[in-house]
Write an enzyme that holds these catalytic residues in place. Structure first.
Site, PDB file in Angstrom:
ATOM      1  N   LYS A 185      -8.617  -1.448   1.173  1.00 54.67           N
ATOM      2  CA  LYS A 185      -9.528  -1.867   2.150  1.00 54.67           C
ATOM      3  C   LYS A 185     -10.436  -2.653   1.730  1.00 54.67           C
ATOM      4  CE  LYS A 185      -9.568  -0.186   5.649  1.00 54.67           C
ATOM      5  NZ  LYS A 185      -8.810  -0.672   6.984  1.00 54.67           N
ATOM      6  N   GLU A 194       0.853  -1.134   0.079  1.00 53.65           N
ATOM      7  CA  GLU A 194      -0.039   0.021  -0.068  1.00 53.65           C
ATOM      8  C   GLU A 194       0.848   1.289   0.060  1.00 53.65           C
ATOM      9  OE1 GLU A 194      -3.654   2.298   2.367  1.00 53.65           O
ATOM     10  OE2 GLU A 194      -3.255  -0.077   2.911  1.00 53.65           O
TER      11      GLU A 194
END
Length: 402
Positions: free
Chosen positions: A229, A213
């Site tokens: 997410k 990420e």
């Protein structure tokens, strides 16, 4: 201000410069020039002190909208690490529980230059082999699955009261080891999807990262974040389930909105955009949903203000960020240490920091790993406990390789 000189461990092949984001062409010829490590007892604003330290080495990051005009003499760039606790301090959030790995600094800046005598030694091994004498003991959790599930239930109650929309709940485990942990930590970078795979180490501590990420990237006057997410097993059915899940999409969109707001604080007015929404990508044996949010950098934006706007990352806090962090501080039994912070590379006109998920810390005798997930009203406590375990499993398995 605490400053430490070069540690000397870079002379070992597996301890070569392996910082996430380091230019590949420079990796084998870098040498540490200087470092700054910050801990809360030092006082001051860690973001401002980091920017000041870098400027003292010719890395002026006081205006990221301005193209870099020159390369500082003798300096290539710098590793930058910001812990979750340091990020919370930057925005006035509660510090949370004490870190289980106090040997680590809460912020580290390591400046590197090119070694003119280097002839291109091998890069750190990521072939799965451990260093000599490596032994890893059993993992011990800082809370039971039931305590983890109870924390999820507590978050759902807070959502019902209207305190928050989402809170990221993180668990921790530690295992004793014998031998040098750095080869094991270096292997993490070989995990599939580890966009920010690499290591950073200092006197008595080390960090290994396999993060997919992007917390924040600044390139050519544009600031980018790529929040992740939403998780499912990396099977055809898992992909279909993730794409069809209203709960996962709602959780994801909440964080995208939070990241849009964070970037708006450091962007030219009206320039924030969502370039990609809910793209499903693979990390190890998991599917994860990722979006890309970007904006034009505002004139005069410096590194310190960028860190204050983006740390800690919204995908590991929740929304609203300050309220979510208050619940994190009340619920999690130990601090987040090296996890849920930032680690990467900064250079002339460039910032590239990964969010330290899928990240391991080593102190004098233990390895530490953290994993969790975002909790919404639709979260099932037992499923959230299982998801955290699934995220930690590939990391634990690789560290145990003999």
């Amino acid at each position: 201000m605490r400053k430490n000189g070069p540690t000397g461990v870079e002379t070992l092949p597996y301890a070569l410069i392996d910082v996430p984001g380091v230019p590949p062409s420079c990796r084998s010829v870098l040498v540490e020039r200087d470092r700054y490590e910050w801990r809360p007892a030092d006082g001051g604003d860690p973001a401002a002190l980091a920017e000041e330290f870098l400027a003292g080495h010719g890395l002026d990051l006081s205006d990221l909208a301005r193209p870099a005009t020159h390369q500082p003499t003798g300096v290539c760039g710098a590793a930058l690490y910001v812990s979750a606790a340091a990020g919370a301090r930057l925005i006035g959030a509660p510090p949370g529980a004490p870190t289980p790995a106090p040997a680590l600094p809460e912020l580290a800046v390591v400046v590197y230059g090119h070694d003119p005598s280097a002839t291109g030694p091998p890069t750190p091994t990521r072939d799965g082999r451990a260093g000599p004498g490596w032994w890893l003991g059993d993992w011990r959790e800082s809370w039971t699955p039931r305590q983890h599930a109870d924390a999820v239930t507590a978050v759902r109650a807070a959502i019902a009261r209207g305190d928050v929309y989402q809170v990221n709940v993180v668990g921790h485990a530690a295992a004793r080891y014998l031998g040098d942990p750095r080869p094991a930590l270096s292997r993490l970078g070989a995990l599939p999807g580890a966009r920010y795979g690499g290591t950073l180490h200092g006197d008595g501590w080390a960090i290994g990262c396999a993060s997919p990420e992007t917390l924040v990237e600044v390139t050519d006057g544009r600031v980018i974040t790529r929040p992740i997410k939403g998780t499912r097993p990396a099977t055809a059915a898992g992909r279909r389930d993730l794409l069809a899940s209203a709960k996962e999409r709602a959780e994801h969109v909440m964080i995208v909105d939070l990241e849009r707001n964070d970037l708006a604080r450091v962007a030219r007015t009206g320039s924030v955009r969502v370039d990609e929404l809910f793209a499903v990508r693979r990390w190890c044996d998991l599917w994860q949903a990722e979006s890309t949010v970007s904006a034009a950098v505002a004139d005069g934006l410096g590194l310190a203000d960028l860190l204050r706007a983006t740390c800690p990352g919204g995908s590991v806090t929740g929304a609203p960020k300050l309220a979510a962090l208050a619940h994190v501080a009340a619920l999690e039994p130990v601090g987040r240490g090296a996890s849920m912070g930032a680690l990467g590379w900064v250079g002339p006109g460039r910032v590239d920091l990964g969010l330290t998920i899928r990240t391991v810390a080593a102190d004098g005798d233990r390895l530490h790993v953290w994993a969790g997930g975002g909790i919404t009203w639709d979260s099932d406590p037992d499923a959230e406990v299982a998801e955290a375990a699934a995220k930690a499993a590939p990391v634990r398995a690789l560290l145990a390789t003999g």
